[in-house]
Enzyme design. Structure first.
Site, PDB file in Angstrom:
ATOM      1  N   SER A  49      35.735  40.759  51.909  1.00 39.68           N
ATOM      2  CA  SER A  49      36.188  39.603  51.132  1.00 39.68           C
ATOM      3  C   SER A  49      34.984  38.810  50.655  1.00 39.68           C
ATOM      4  O   SER A  49      33.958  38.760  51.337  1.00 39.68           O
ATOM      5  CB  SER A  49      37.066  38.705  52.010  1.00 39.68           C
ATOM      6  OG  SER A  49      37.438  37.538  51.292  1.00 39.68           O
ATOM      7  N   ASN A  50      35.142  38.179  49.490  1.00 39.95           N
ATOM      8  CA  ASN A  50      34.121  37.241  49.025  1.00 39.95           C
ATOM      9  C   ASN A  50      34.704  35.834  48.943  1.00 39.95           C
ATOM     10  O   ASN A  50      34.123  34.948  48.325  1.00 39.95           O
ATOM     11  CB  ASN A  50      33.564  37.681  47.656  1.00 39.95           C
ATOM     12  CG  ASN A  50      32.627  38.873  47.810  1.00 39.95           C
ATOM     13  OD1 ASN A  50      31.806  38.909  48.724  1.00 39.95           O
ATOM     14  ND2 ASN A  50      32.762  39.864  46.943  1.00 39.95           N
ATOM     15  N   ASN A  51      35.868  35.639  49.560  1.00 42.32           N
ATOM     16  CA  ASN A  51      36.539  34.332  49.565  1.00 42.32           C
ATOM     17  C   ASN A  51      35.996  33.521  50.752  1.00 42.32           C
ATOM     18  O   ASN A  51      36.193  33.905  51.913  1.00 42.32           O
ATOM     19  CB  ASN A  51      38.056  34.579  49.676  1.00 42.32           C
ATOM     20  CG  ASN A  51      38.860  33.309  49.752  1.00 42.32           C
ATOM     21  OD1 ASN A  51      38.496  32.382  50.467  1.00 42.32           O
ATOM     22  ND2 ASN A  51      39.962  33.284  49.034  1.00 42.32           N
ATOM     23  N   LYS A  52      35.294  32.402  50.434  1.00 40.15           N
ATOM     24  CA  LYS A  52      34.631  31.632  51.500  1.00 40.15           C
ATOM     25  C   LYS A  52      35.603  31.142  52.561  1.00 40.15           C
ATOM     26  O   LYS A  52      35.288  31.102  53.750  1.00 40.15           O
ATOM     27  CB  LYS A  52      33.901  30.437  50.883  1.00 40.15           C
ATOM     28  CG  LYS A  52      32.661  30.838  50.137  1.00 40.15           C
ATOM     29  CD  LYS A  52      31.878  29.612  49.682  1.00 40.15           C
ATOM     30  CE  LYS A  52      30.682  30.053  48.862  1.00 40.15           C
ATOM     31  NZ  LYS A  52      30.575  29.403  47.573  1.00 40.15           N
ATOM     32  N   GLY A  53      36.813  30.742  52.143  1.00 36.17           N
ATOM     33  CA  GLY A  53      37.808  30.254  53.096  1.00 36.17           C
ATOM     34  C   GLY A  53      38.219  31.346  54.071  1.00 36.17           C
ATOM     35  O   GLY A  53      38.291  31.131  55.284  1.00 36.17           O
ATOM     36  N   LYS A  54      38.464  32.554  53.519  1.00 31.99           N
ATOM     37  CA  LYS A  54      38.863  33.676  54.382  1.00 31.99           C
ATOM     38  C   LYS A  54      37.736  34.022  55.349  1.00 31.99           C
ATOM     39  O   LYS A  54      37.979  34.290  56.528  1.00 31.99           O
ATOM     40  CB  LYS A  54      39.164  34.926  53.540  1.00 31.99           C
ATOM     41  CG  LYS A  54      40.483  34.915  52.820  1.00 31.99           C
ATOM     42  CD  LYS A  54      40.699  36.304  52.209  1.00 31.99           C
ATOM     43  CE  LYS A  54      41.838  36.268  51.214  1.00 31.99           C
ATOM     44  NZ  LYS A  54      42.030  37.565  50.565  1.00 31.99           N
ATOM     45  N   ASP A 112      44.891  40.779  51.915  1.00 30.72           N
ATOM     46  CA  ASP A 112      45.428  40.452  50.590  1.00 30.72           C
ATOM     47  C   ASP A 112      46.607  39.522  50.808  1.00 30.72           C
ATOM     48  O   ASP A 112      47.493  39.798  51.616  1.00 30.72           O
ATOM     49  CB  ASP A 112      45.855  41.702  49.816  1.00 30.72           C
ATOM     50  CG  ASP A 112      45.975  41.380  48.338  1.00 30.72           C
ATOM     51  OD1 ASP A 112      44.958  40.964  47.738  1.00 30.72           O
ATOM     52  OD2 ASP A 112      47.077  41.510  47.771  1.00 30.72           O
ATOM     53  N   SER A 113      46.566  38.411  50.113  1.00 31.55           N
ATOM     54  CA  SER A 113      47.600  37.409  50.371  1.00 31.55           C
ATOM     55  C   SER A 113      47.976  36.656  49.108  1.00 31.55           C
ATOM     56  O   SER A 113      47.298  36.754  48.078  1.00 31.55           O
ATOM     57  CB  SER A 113      47.136  36.437  51.458  1.00 31.55           C
ATOM     58  OG  SER A 113      45.859  35.940  51.175  1.00 31.55           O
TER      59      SER A 113
HETATM   60  O1  LIG Z   1      47.027  27.256  49.916  1.00 37.36           O
HETATM   61  C1  LIG Z   1      46.482  28.229  50.458  1.00 37.36           C
HETATM   62  N1  LIG Z   1      46.305  28.232  51.811  1.00 37.36           N
HETATM   63  C2  LIG Z   1      45.687  29.241  52.463  1.00 37.36           C
HETATM   64  O2  LIG Z   1      45.543  29.222  53.679  1.00 37.36           O
HETATM   65  C3  LIG Z   1      45.249  30.317  51.661  1.00 37.36           C
HETATM   66  N2  LIG Z   1      44.642  31.447  51.953  1.00 37.36           N
HETATM   67  C4  LIG Z   1      44.503  32.082  50.789  1.00 37.36           C
HETATM   68  N3  LIG Z   1      44.988  31.386  49.792  1.00 37.36           N
HETATM   69  C5  LIG Z   1      45.045  31.791  48.381  1.00 37.36           C
HETATM   70  O3  LIG Z   1      45.730  33.047  48.332  1.00 37.36           O
HETATM   71  C6  LIG Z   1      45.151  33.887  47.337  1.00 37.36           C
HETATM   72  C7  LIG Z   1      44.565  35.128  47.998  1.00 37.36           C
HETATM   73  O4  LIG Z   1      44.192  36.056  46.998  1.00 37.36           O
HETATM   74  P1  LIG Z   1      43.508  37.428  47.373  1.00 37.36           P
HETATM   75  O5  LIG Z   1      44.109  37.969  48.623  1.00 37.36           O
HETATM   76  O6  LIG Z   1      43.567  38.264  46.152  1.00 37.36           O
HETATM   77  O7  LIG Z   1      42.023  37.045  47.770  1.00 37.36           O
HETATM   78  P2  LIG Z   1      40.755  36.567  46.956  1.00 37.36           P
HETATM   79  O8  LIG Z   1      40.706  37.271  45.647  1.00 37.36           O
HETATM   80  O9  LIG Z   1      40.722  35.081  46.897  1.00 37.36           O
HETATM   81  O10 LIG Z   1      39.550  37.030  47.871  1.00 37.36           O
HETATM   82  P3  LIG Z   1      39.157  38.512  48.351  1.00 37.36           P
HETATM   83  O11 LIG Z   1      39.477  38.550  49.809  1.00 37.36           O
HETATM   84  O12 LIG Z   1      39.959  39.498  47.565  1.00 37.36           O
HETATM   85  O13 LIG Z   1      37.690  38.620  48.095  1.00 37.36           O
HETATM   86  C8  LIG Z   1      44.058  33.041  46.677  1.00 37.36           C
HETATM   87  O14 LIG Z   1      44.610  32.387  45.559  1.00 37.36           O
HETATM   88  C9  LIG Z   1      43.702  32.054  47.796  1.00 37.36           C
HETATM   89  O15 LIG Z   1      43.093  30.904  47.302  1.00 37.36           O
HETATM   90  C10 LIG Z   1      45.461  30.299  50.290  1.00 37.36           C
HETATM   91  N4  LIG Z   1      46.069  29.270  49.704  1.00 37.36           N
END
Ligand SMILES: O=c1[nH]c(=O)c2ncn([C@@H]3O[C@H](COP(=O)(O)OP(=O)(O)OP(=O)(O)O)[C@@H](O)[C@H]3O)c2[nH]1
Length: 137
Positions: A16-21, A79-80
């Protein structure tokens, strides 16, 4: 790879490149105290996989296999997204890019609220689900 082999490899790439994840996974793995070092894929210069699956499960597997293939190590992906039944399940797997630009949470939330406006009756709550699928590759 059998379901537990990744535990004996010493490292697990976080696909993942999502900082929160990344922050959530690092906290979770620290609490679990598993004998693996968790390495975010960015530290290995692994770029995002093309998420062209048609389900959360497909995309989680695509991301995990992409990071695993490039690094040669086991990888975990998430994936979420949010699914709203009155919108036919949207934004679903497209949650991160619902408003166009990938990862713009504020724009994605604003678009979702805008699309729900005409469907809201007397300020009644609208059902939604947050779906999260993990894959190991
Ligand atoms: O309100 C929220 N509370 C949360 O706790 C939460 N966790 C994730 N998200 C959102 O869900 C989508 C995942 O998309 P996603 O699985 O395609 O991932 P991504 O593309 O962001 O990162 P990557 O893991 O693929 O690199 C994105 O819009 C995230 O911002 C959340 N929103």
């Amino acid at each position: 790879m059998s379901s537990k082999d990744w535990l004996s490899q010493g490292t697990l790439v976080l696909a993942s490149n999502n900082k929160g994840k990344i922050a959530e996974f690092e906290k979770l793995f620290a609490e679990l105290a598993l004998p693996v070092e968790v390495i975010p894929q960015g530290r290995l210069n692994i770029e995002d996989a093309i998420e062209d699956g048609l389900s959360f499960i497909e995309n989680a597997i695509i991301k995990a296999r992409h990071a695993s293939r490039i690094s040669g190590k086991p990888a975990i992906a998430d994936d979420s997204g949010i699914c709203v039944p009155v919108l036919g399940g949207a934004p679903g797997i497209y949650s991160a890019r619902y408003a166009g630009e990938h990862g713009d949470d504020a724009a994605n939330n604003a678009k979702l609220l805008e699309n729900l406006k005409p469907l809201r009756q007397d300020d009644q709550a609208i059902e939604a689900m947050f779906v999260c699928v993990l894959g190991i590759g």
